[in-house]
Scaffold this active site. Structure first.
Site, PDB file in Angstrom:
ATOM      1  CE  LYS A   1       0.795   1.630   4.291  1.00 29.26           C
ATOM      2  NZ  LYS A   1       1.281   2.972   4.626  1.00 29.26           N
TER       3      LYS A   1
ATOM      4  N   GLY B   1       7.574   1.210   4.880  1.00 26.93           N
ATOM      5  CA  GLY B   1       6.422   2.101   4.814  1.00 26.93           C
ATOM      6  C   GLY B   1       5.391   1.657   3.800  1.00 26.93           C
TER       7      GLY B   1
ATOM      8  N   GLY C   1       4.412  -6.385   5.912  1.00 27.65           N
ATOM      9  CA  GLY C   1       4.071  -7.331   6.975  1.00 27.65           C
ATOM     10  C   GLY C   1       2.583  -7.350   7.260  1.00 27.65           C
TER      11      GLY C   1
ATOM     12  CB  SER D   1       0.056  -6.689   2.685  1.00 28.49           C
ATOM     13  OG  SER D   1      -0.830  -6.966   1.623  1.00 28.49           O
TER      14      SER D   1
ATOM     15  CG  ASP E   1      -0.881   0.271   7.872  1.00 28.19           C
ATOM     16  OD1 ASP E   1      -1.687   1.219   7.979  1.00 28.19           O
ATOM     17  OD2 ASP E   1       0.347   0.442   7.748  1.00 28.19           O
TER      18      ASP E   1
END
Length: 284
Positions: free
Chosen positions: A10, A98, A102, A104, A136
């Site tokens: 991302k 960034g 990890g 995802s 995230d």
């Protein structure tokens, strides 16, 4: 039986920090989307009640420190699954970059084990599970493009940005997200990005306006601590990328490029500065 899942990277088109919360987390407002740079996750059921992780990458933990391992353990414990699983991570996304590699991987593990073990967990529930693993992960469960608020776990999915090329470049350093947030003083942020401007540009499919409104408040911390990130951003701007921003807490910098003919020059120019350079498309 084997299950395969892609775990895309991302990027943050906008990242704003509003204030520090009583629980120690920061209240954020982010616009995130996914790009076509992805890890590939292979999952295979084992009769023995254990979790085994392997990877061709020699620089990631393969035990409980790994987010994919934590995701597998969480889903096994929460849904009382007695089978074990072998997970292979084919890493393509740089680590500590960034780009939520990890996170995802963890999200792909949740999705894959949901299918492998026929648990029929709805996506909303997988997102709640993901929030226990990292801020995230809920976004990475469903992907697409979203406005994220809270500590990143409250999601409002929106239309995809205008299609373009994305050139990603990571200098040969690793950056700790917790270190960057720890050095950020939310009360002293001088310039807040226009989340509304980014959302409006995406809604109206205005590429130039999107580039004009890109913003990330963490840049002022990371660029001061790591001058090579500032240099990389300036280099990408000189080479002609239309919009340039650091993703997440860095150190990866990305450039949005509307014309394919410009991509090779930017890509080759950056390869002289760092080896981790990728030219990809946004996922829509």
């Amino acid at each position: 039986m084997k299950i395969f899942e892609k775990a895309p990277a991302k990027i943050n088109l906008s990242l704003d920090v509003l204030h520090k919360r009583p629980d120690g987390y920061h209240e954020v407002e982010m616009v995130m989307t996914m790009v076509d740079l992805a890890d590939r996750i292979e999952m295979q059921e084992m009769a023995r009640d254990t979790i085994i992780i392997s990877s061709q990458a020699g620089y990631i933990p393969l035990d409980e420190k790994n987010l994919a391992f934590q995701a597998a353990r969480l889903i096994k414990d929460r849904y009382d699954v007695k089978q074990g699983v072998y997970i292979h991570l084919d890493k393509r996304i740089p680590v500590a970059a960034g780009l939520a590699g990890g996170s995802s991987d963890a999200a792909a593990t949740l999705r894959g084990l949901n299918r492998l073990w026929n648990l029929n967990i709805p996506n909303e529930e997988l997102q709640v599970l993901g929030a226990e693993l990292g801020s995230d992960v809920p976004f990475c469960v469903t992907g697409g493009t979203a406005l994220a608020t809270g500590r990143g776990e409250k999601l409002e999915h929106i239309t995809a940005p205008p299609q373009c090329w994305v050139v990603l470049a990571k200098p040969p350093i690793n950056v700790s997200t917790s270190e960057i947030y720890g050095k950020l003083n939310a009360r002293e942020i001088k310039h807040h990005p226009s989340t509304a401007g980014v959302l409006s540009a995406i809604r109206d499919k205005q590429f130039d306006r999107l580039c004009d409104n890109l913003g990330n408040v963490l840049e002022e911390v990371t660029l001061d601590l790591y001058p090579e990130v500032r240099h990389l951003k300036e280099c990408m701007q000189r080479l002609g990328a239309d919009g340039v921003l650091m993703s997440g807490s860095g150190p990866t910098v990305f450039g949005l490029v509307s014309k394919e003919a410009k991509v090779p020059r930017i890509y080759n120019g950056l390869r002289g500065f760092c080896k981790d350079v990728y030219a990809v498309r946004m996922l829509t």
